[in-house]
Scaffold this motif. Structure first.
Motif: not given
Length: 883
Positions: A543-570
């Motif tokens: 779960k993620h809040e505010k307005d920034r990038t949640l995940v940056l994957t680089k350098g040959g990394g592997r990211t596997e996410i089940y059930g992400g949620v983003s919310r940006c505040y009023r």
């Protein structure tokens, strides 16, 4: 879970999952004075007389809304004649209590048979009721506290709702960011009762539920969000749900993520009842009986399923009224994946979180109590003493500590435990905890690090320098800008029910590290929340809040996410950053973007780079949740995304030789990434097509892109001429038509790709002026062009290009072939001319009232190759690869 994921057959899944859910019972003891003991408040636990009043007094004493208090239940059966409620001595509802039993099978909270208040099946009541925030006269009352149910835990006990109580709910739970239910059984011996675990109050979650068995009831787990768009997330691991009357797991509008679900003898194993619901289910053994119907999973919403086996049902899935054949699914998504990579996830290996707990309290050592000043030196002396004595467990006392020096954990330490504890850094501290242990693993649990009022961007909360596996469980990090975690060639990391608040973020994982996270809540406001630079990261519930990038994957990394949620505040700007960025690596996810109020959604959901190209998945490209709610904006769904080796579909052009052409015009992001940040465009935006690039700039870009992809460049030249950063000449320029690298299309190739098999002047049909043209092309009619109120003439300076790929593609999948920007081509008949043809028309008007007319395939104006034209861009082609 890795064992039965590899086996992949129903019988192995059932056997392994049974082991996982039935072998969790462990005994827990605490040293004297570490926690509040329920028997000190008169609770007997003899199963004969009601202990409700005594236990309620113990809750009053233990509850701590700011630190999270501990209430311990020794072995026994505690009879209840009514609910236990998270309340203070003043009778106000309050967050902040860990209710922990000695053992799941040895501590039983039993509701009296035929208990008043529980006998009406139409009016439900719960045996245990947690609270949100502080104040109010009913559970969760007080809207000012919605979403603030921090530090609520129920662990290591059994709830028995007795007999003759058809209105009973075992646990009515609310918690946020860090909190949940673990190692708990909830039983109805008669089978009656509404729900074992109810999760239906406004803004429930994010929260974590692990190693739970429910027997009986109408619903084993009842998950409902009643206050859209405040939906957050619920994460479950290792559930066993048996003998439910209506559904084992009921999901209504929630974002629920499950790993290791076992069901037995229920009409429906999983009912996802509303189009607003998103369920991600991984590794499940769903057992039923044919008398109950044909599908184990019935969904009207959205699903991502992985490694699902069914027995006793005709099939695994009924998706929006359509039966899906098969009783085993290695991979299934209810909607088309939001990417060209298909539905197959990378299948990272999954490891269970280490669950170290030393029940021999002679191996424990207490840290000194808070002193009111700088506690750091005294704490380090105590840690030194613990290492010298070989203690396995060190525990903080209840209260608030302050330290101006780093706390170093080393030696054979295996568990650092808080008992309602906050550790606050003071002064210009750079690192709070340094992990140097030599033990095989270290667990840090139930501690608040930091203070929500702090703002120290130089602080690192946890510096992991040890090869030991590190587990963070039930941890809260508070700071406006601190970095949460960094590692130096460290061991495995397990994150379980960890919450970052007030802006603390910045989790940095480096090459070779392995990370497993369950219920991971990050709210960083000033930096990218998670950076994966060459690591393997598997996440269940993010779960993620505010307005920034949640995940940056680089350098040959592997990211596997089940059930992400983003919310940006009023009150924050509408986010301009993408939620996810994948730079030449591997990204797989299911995700929901849930704005806190209409309009505050992320316009860019995913930015995917591969081989010098970028592809943006926007909110308009994924499932729009607002369709279900009278046009109101409730966000978006991405049931499945998997990055592909090439992040865009190449357009296959059946020319001689056959070609792959870019599906969109080259963007400013793509161009600048290869040209050292050079962006000649007058109107700058990374998603807009690059413009004002010379024909020679386009040649250089193609060669650089070939080099990035390891291909033979298509162009050669002896020297270059520049005016500033703009290339205005290439001496002795030649094209190698047999090279494998990228180049500009010839005019003939471009026209073939434009028509996409059509014989008409415009690839959408004969009509150049009608509404249909506007569905495929940006031109003066629809690009933002303005007109003078008196003369009716066009006002040229209001014309503008648009992000690539927003209009419909042609029949071969190429976007913006007509309109947006003109496109440089290699002019067959003018190889040595200072001019080149530019095809495709543009977003500006070029003649009279027929402003779409210049978008036909035959319009071929010439422009100076060295010129910088604000309506000029390009796309590249290359000889088709063997596939």
């Amino acid at each position: 879970m890795a064992f039965f994921r590899r086996v992949g057959i129903a019988s192995a899944i059932g056997l392994s999952a049974l082991f996982l859910t039935e072998s969790r019972a462990k005994d827990i003891s605490f040293p004297a004075g570490a926690v509040i003991d329920a028997k000190a408040y008169g609770a007997k636990g003899d199963g004969k007389t009601s202990d409700r009043a005594s236990l309620q007094k113990a809750i009053h004493a233990a509850i701590s809304p700011y630190f999270g208090g501990y209430l311990y239940l020794p072995e026994g059966t505690y009879l209840l004649d009514g609910p236990l409620e998270w309340k203070t001595a003043a009778g106000n509802w309050s967050k902040g209590l860990s209710l922990v039993g000695h053992g799941r099978d040895k501590v039983i909270l039993k509701l009296m048979d035929r208990c008043p208040g529980f006998r009406d099946p139409q009016r439900t009541s719960a045996v245990l009721v947690t609270a949100d925030g502080m104040g109010g006269t009913a559970a969760g009352n007080g809207a000012e506290n919605l979403g603030n149910g921090f530090l609520n835990f129920i662990e290591n006990l059994t709830v028995d709702v007795g007999e003759g109580n058809p209105g009973a709910v075992g646990i009515d739970f609310i918690g946020n960011n860090s909190g949940g239910v673990r190692d708990v059984a909830i039983v109805s011996r008669s089978g009656a009762g509404y729900a074992g675990l109810s999760l239906s109050r406004p803004t429930v979650g994010p929260a974590f539920f692990k190693n739970i068995t429910v027997r009986g009831f109408d619903y084993g787990i009842y998950a409902q969000e009643s206050s859209l768009p405040q939906t957050v997330s619920l994460t479950f691991e290792n559930l066993r749900l048996e003998d439910q009357n209506k559904a084992a797991f009921f999901n209504h509008k929630q974002i629920s993520t499950l790993h290791g679900l076992v069901t037995r003898n229920a009409p429906v194993a999983l009912l996802n009842s509303d189009p607003a619901g998103l369920v991600s289910l991984i590794d499940a053994d769903l057992g039923g009986s044919r008398k109950y119907g044909q599908a184990a999973i019935v969904s009207r919403g959205h699903l991502r399923l992985r490694n699902i086996a069914v027995s006793g049902f005709e099939r695994a899935v009924e998706n929006r009224g359509s039966p899906i054949p098969g009783r085993y699914h290695a991979e299934f998504t209810s909607s088309r994946p939001s990417n060209p990579g298909g539905a197959r996830s990378p299948d990272l290996p999954v490891r269970e979180t280490p669950d170290y707990f030393d029940a021999d309290t002679s191996h424990w050592m207490a840290l000194p109590p808070p002193g009111g000043g700088d506690d750091g030196p005294a704490l380090n002396r105590a840690l030194d003493n613990a290492a010298a004595l070989g203690k396995t467990t060190v525990w903080f006392r209840k209260g608030g500590y302050r330290t101006g020096v780093p706390l170093r954990l080393y030696g054979g330490l295996r568990h650092l435990l808080g008992t309602g504890t906050q550790v606050e850094p003071i002064g210009p501290l750079k690192t709070l905890l340094i992990i140097d242990v030599t033990a095989p693993d270290l667990r840090i649990s139930h501690i608040i690090l930091g203070n929500w009022q702090l703002d120290n961007p130089d602080l690192v909360f946890i510096h992991h320098r040890s090869k030991a596996a590190l587990t963070l469980s039930g941890i809260t990090l508070w700071d406006q800008s601190a970095q949460a975690y960094r590692q130096d060639a460290a061991g495995d990391l397990f994150i379980e029910d960890v919450g970052c608040h007030a802006g603390a973020g910045g989790w940095f994982f480096g090459k070779g590290q392995r990370v497993w996270a369950r219920q991971f809540n990050v709210e960083g406001a000033r930096r990218t929340n998670i950076v994966n630079d060459g690591a393997d990261i598997w996440v269940l519930g993010l779960k993620h809040e505010k307005d920034r990038t949640l995940v940056l994957t680089k350098g040959g990394g592997r990211t596997e996410i089940y059930g992400g949620v983003s919310r940006c505040y009023r009150g924050l700007p509408v986010p301009s950053l993408p939620i996810f960025v994948n730079d030449g690596s591997t990204l797989s996810l299911s995700h929901a973007d849930i704005p806190a109020s209409p309009g505050y959604r992320f316009k860019k959901q995913i930015l995917d780079f591969h081989e010098g190209l970028s592809r943006t998945v926007r909110d308009v490209d994924v499932i729009d949740r607002s369709d279900y709610y009278s046009g109101r904006d409730y966000g978006t769904f991405i049931p499945s995304f998997n990055s592909a080796p090439a992040s865009r579909h190449p357009v296959r052009v059946p020319s001689v030789p056959p070609l792959d052409m870019d599906e969109t015009e080259v963007t400013q992001r793509d161009f600048g990434a290869l040209m050292g940040g050079y962006n000649p465009s007058r109107r700058k935006d990374p998603d807009l097509p690059v413009e004002s690039a010379t024909w020679f700039d386009a040649i250089l870009y193609c060669n650089l892109r070939s080099g990035r992809a390891g291909l033979k460049p298509a162009y050669s030249f002896s020297s270059r001429k520049f005016e500033g950063k703009r290339c205005v000449g290439l001496a002795d320029l030649e094209a190698d038509w047999h090279a494998t690298g990228y180049r500009l299309p010839t005019a003939r190739e471009w026209r073939l790709a434009y028509g996409a098999g059509s014989a008409t002047d415009f690839f959408w049909g004969e009509d150049s002026l009608g509404a249909r043209a506007g569905e495929y092309a940006w031109s003066a009619e629809n690009s933002g062009y303005g007109y003078h109120a008196v003369t009716g003439l066009a006002v040229a300076d209001s014309a503008q290009s648009h992000p690539v790929g927003e209009k419909h593609p042609n029949a071969w999948g190429a976007y913006d072939m007509a309109g947006n920007v003109r496109e440089w081509v290699w002019s067959d008949s003018l190889p040595g001319s200072p001019e080149a043809e530019a095809l495709g028309g543009s977003y500006t008007a070029t003649g009279g009232k027929s402003r779409f007319r210049d978008l036909s395939k035959d319009a071929a104006p010439r422009f100076a190759k060295a010129g910088a034209w604000p309506e000029m861009g390009f796309r590249a082609v290359r000889a088709r690869r063997d596939r």
